[in-house]
Design a protein around this motif. Sequence first.
Motif, PDB file in Angstrom:
ATOM      1  N   ARG A 112     -13.191  -2.025   6.842  1.00 31.08           N
ATOM      2  CA  ARG A 112     -14.450  -1.349   7.154  1.00 31.08           C
ATOM      3  C   ARG A 112     -14.678  -1.208   8.654  1.00 31.08           C
ATOM      4  O   ARG A 112     -15.451  -0.342   9.082  1.00 31.08           O
ATOM      5  CB  ARG A 112     -15.617  -2.077   6.502  1.00 31.08           C
ATOM      6  CG  ARG A 112     -15.594  -2.119   4.965  1.00 31.08           C
ATOM      7  CD  ARG A 112     -15.501  -0.714   4.354  1.00 31.08           C
ATOM      8  NE  ARG A 112     -14.120  -0.237   4.203  1.00 31.08           N
ATOM      9  CZ  ARG A 112     -13.808   0.979   3.761  1.00 31.08           C
ATOM     10  NH1 ARG A 112     -14.766   1.834   3.463  1.00 31.08           N
ATOM     11  NH2 ARG A 112     -12.556   1.342   3.641  1.00 31.08           N
ATOM     12  N   GLY A 113     -14.038  -2.032   9.456  1.00 32.12           N
ATOM     13  CA  GLY A 113     -14.172  -1.877  10.902  1.00 32.12           C
ATOM     14  C   GLY A 113     -13.624  -0.549  11.370  1.00 32.12           C
ATOM     15  O   GLY A 113     -14.260   0.188  12.138  1.00 32.12           O
ATOM     16  N   GLU A 114     -12.418  -0.187  10.895  1.00 28.82           N
ATOM     17  CA  GLU A 114     -11.828   1.105  11.227  1.00 28.82           C
ATOM     18  C   GLU A 114     -12.636   2.249  10.625  1.00 28.82           C
ATOM     19  O   GLU A 114     -12.831   3.292  11.274  1.00 28.82           O
ATOM     20  CB  GLU A 114     -10.382   1.158  10.714  1.00 28.82           C
ATOM     21  CG  GLU A 114      -9.347   0.532  11.624  1.00 28.82           C
ATOM     22  CD  GLU A 114      -9.371  -0.983  11.610  1.00 28.82           C
ATOM     23  OE1 GLU A 114      -8.741  -1.588  12.497  1.00 28.82           O
ATOM     24  OE2 GLU A 114     -10.019  -1.570  10.712  1.00 28.82           O
ATOM     25  N   PHE A 115     -13.081   2.065   9.393  1.00 29.14           N
ATOM     26  CA  PHE A 115     -13.869   3.092   8.706  1.00 29.14           C
ATOM     27  C   PHE A 115     -15.122   3.456   9.507  1.00 29.14           C
ATOM     28  O   PHE A 115     -15.386   4.634   9.787  1.00 29.14           O
ATOM     29  CB  PHE A 115     -14.247   2.555   7.320  1.00 29.14           C
ATOM     30  CG  PHE A 115     -15.201   3.418   6.546  1.00 29.14           C
ATOM     31  CD1 PHE A 115     -14.780   4.601   5.952  1.00 29.14           C
ATOM     32  CD2 PHE A 115     -16.528   3.046   6.394  1.00 29.14           C
ATOM     33  CE1 PHE A 115     -15.655   5.393   5.219  1.00 29.14           C
ATOM     34  CE2 PHE A 115     -17.416   3.827   5.667  1.00 29.14           C
ATOM     35  CZ  PHE A 115     -16.981   5.009   5.081  1.00 29.14           C
ATOM     36  N   LEU A 116     -15.880   2.450   9.908  1.00 25.30           N
ATOM     37  CA  LEU A 116     -17.114   2.691  10.664  1.00 25.30           C
ATOM     38  C   LEU A 116     -16.819   3.203  12.071  1.00 25.30           C
ATOM     39  O   LEU A 116     -17.523   4.074  12.594  1.00 25.30           O
ATOM     40  CB  LEU A 116     -17.938   1.407  10.736  1.00 25.30           C
ATOM     41  CG  LEU A 116     -18.447   0.875   9.385  1.00 25.30           C
ATOM     42  CD1 LEU A 116     -18.975  -0.548   9.541  1.00 25.30           C
ATOM     43  CD2 LEU A 116     -19.523   1.791   8.816  1.00 25.30           C
TER      44      LEU A 116
END
Length: 442
Positions: A112-116
Motif C-alpha cells: 500500500r505504500g507504493e499504491f498510495l
Amino acid sequence: MKVLKFGGTSMANAASIRKVAEIVEKDARAKYVVVSAPGKRESADIKVTDLLYECIETRDRDGLCDAALEKVVRRFDEIIRGLSLDLDLTPEFHVIRDKINGGAGRDYASSRGEFLSAIVMAKYLGARFVDAGDVIRFDMDGNFDSETTNRLVAKRLEGGGRVVVPGFYGKMPNGKVKTFSRGGSDITGAIVARGVNAEIYENWTDVDGFLMVDPRIQSSPQIIEMLTYKELRELSYMGANVLHPDSIFPVRKADIPINIRNTFNPTAPGTMIVPTKKYMSGAYTRTDRTITGIAGKTDFAAIYVEKSMMNSELGFARRLLKILERHNILLEHLPSGIDTMTVVIDPSGLCPEELNAVLREIKEELSPNNVEYVDGIALIAVVGHGMNRKKGTASRVFAALGDADVNIRMIDQGSSEMNIIVGVENGDYQKAIRAIYAQFNV
C-alpha cells in the motif's frame, strides 16, 4: 520514450517529490513513471513500508491495526499538504484499514505504500494512474508470470499522456496481492520498460551512480561510467545493491539499457548498464579499464572433500551435490582439483544438527579420505570484461593481497575470465577489498 523509476528516498517527502516532478517534466520522453513507497526523511526515520509491516504486527498483537496505520496516514497527509494538492486519501485508508483488520497479509499491507505514493505522484504530475495489480501477474504459486504481464503492460499502458505505476507488487489469479522482494520496485520499472519497449530505463536513486566498491569500505571510490548486464549480475550477486539484481532480466530480453541517476544531483550522467552482446560487438564504448568493480560478502562456509583418484570416479560430483540438494542447501561455488572438491555454501539458517547430517552423509556415501568444514569465509569478486584482454590481472590481484598480508583460502575463476573470486578470512575482508582497489586505481 523512457521509463523512469524513483526510489524511496526520492519519494520521501514533498521537497523530494518536487525534484522528481522537475526531472519528469523537463524530459518530453519521460512518459512512464514507477515509484516506490516513501523512504526515510533522515537517518532516524522509519520507511513507510516498515510502518505498514508494523500495522500487521499491531493487528496480530492487539486485534486492530488502527493505531499503527495512523502513522502512515500522518505521513501521507504531510506530503499532500507540502505539495498543496487537492487530494483526499481517506477513502483509500478506510479500505486499507478494513482489509488489514479483516486478515489481509504482509504482502497486501506492504504494497500500500507504493499504491498510495503512485496516486500522489499521478495527481501532482496530472498523469494517469495505473494500478500495478492490474498489469503485474503472478501464478498461484507466487511465481512471476512474465509473458502474461508483458502483454497486459503493453495493452494497459498504451495511449497518450504520462502514466504513473506503483512498484513492488502485482496480483495472483485469485486477486491476492503478491510482492517482489524488498527493492522490487526496480523490477517493476524494468517490467514496464520491456512492456512498452522503452528506449531506456532510468533508475533514479540517491547516489551519482554505481560505485567501483562499497563506499563504507573504501572512501570516495570511483563511479563506474558503464557496465554490462553480465558485469552487473556478477557484482549484484556479491552484494553491490544499487539496483535489485532481478531487475536486469526483463530489460535484458529486450536489450534495453539502464541508466542509474541521482534525483538530488540530476546533472550527473550516472552509470549506464548496457546489453552485454552489444557492448562486446562495439555498439558501446567506455574508458579502457582493467576491472569494472569489486564486490563481496562475508560469512560463507566451505566443505572441503579430498579423495584419491576422485577424477576417475564417475558421478562423484553429482552424488556430492545430491546430498546438498536433499538438505535444501544452495551451492554458491565449486572450486576443485584432481583429488579435491570444495563446495562453498551460505550456512545461514543451517542448524548444527543438519550440518552434522550433511557431513555424515558425505562420509558414508562418498568414502572420502578427508572432509573438513570451514566457516567464516568472505568471498570477493573482481569483475570486468577488460580482464580477459590484459595479461597479469590475476597476478596483480594476488600480489595486492600478499602485500596486504591477506591469506587466500580459495580461488575461483570462470573460463570467461570476466571475474576472479577469492576467499579470505572474514577478518581480512575489508582490508582485502581496499588492497585490490588500490592496486587497480593508482
